[in-house]
Design an enzyme around this catalytic site. Sequence first.
Site: not given
Ligand code: 13P
Length: 248
Positions: A9-11, A94, A96, A166, A172, A212, A233-234
């Site tokens: 997920n590149w957000k 998600h 977020e 999640e 994050g 994470s 994510g990251g």
């Molecule tokens: P991180 O891996 O950056 O914690 O993000 C997880 C995430 O929200 C994937 O959708």
Amino acid sequence: MRKRIVAGNWKMNTNIEQAVRLAQDIKAQYDNLAVDVVLCPPFTNLYAVHRVIQGTPIWLGAQDLYWEENGAYTGQVSAGMLTAVGCQSVIIGHSERRQFFGETDVSVNKKIKKALEYKLTPIVCVGETLEEREAAETETVVEKQMKGALSGLSAADAAKLVIAYEPVWAIGTGKVATPEQAQVVHRFIRTFLAELYSRELADAIRIQYGGSMKPENAAELLAQPDIDGGLIGGASLKADSFLRIVNA
Ligand code: 13P
């Protein structure tokens, strides 16, 4: 045996050039066909990434969709638009989006139904906040989110979903759930699915962990019996760390 699935997920990261380069690097090094891989760039980079990965087993995913077909919905993107740019999958619900953009269990449910109508594989996110975990409400919260997401879905449709657990407090933050903490909730989700549908369906559905996840902790998380992959994510923004997770 459930096939593992790892999604990046590149957000809200990457411009077109960066997205193309990242997709090219992943394509060049991805050879672990035992794992399904999904790349979820921002909307603006979907088509460019599609051009890079088309003809490979790598799936393209979006990070959201809107449930209407078309019309006066400024800023929204429909399921048909996503399939037209080559998407096979879409992240729905998600945390977020729930936290910052008013996503609810009801909208999540509508989005899932529309995605399925367009043969997009929904990656449906659930998870509790830190306050909810500390109040011992994790299972109540996850069950409510699951019930809302699956409302009115037949077993045949539910079987097409991927679930992503999640925990919001691990996203994050660098704070990862321990493999045991994650396994407990994954097992809870699978048991819930078994009760709502059937044991066969529950055993076949893939449940990803997200929050994470990194090359350093992926192997022990993925060693848990009910963790079938990751939503990253990251660590998905570098080909090397993403593929180290895929290979874990
Ligand atoms: P991180 O891996 O950056 O914690 O993000 C997880 C995430 O929200 C994937 O959708």
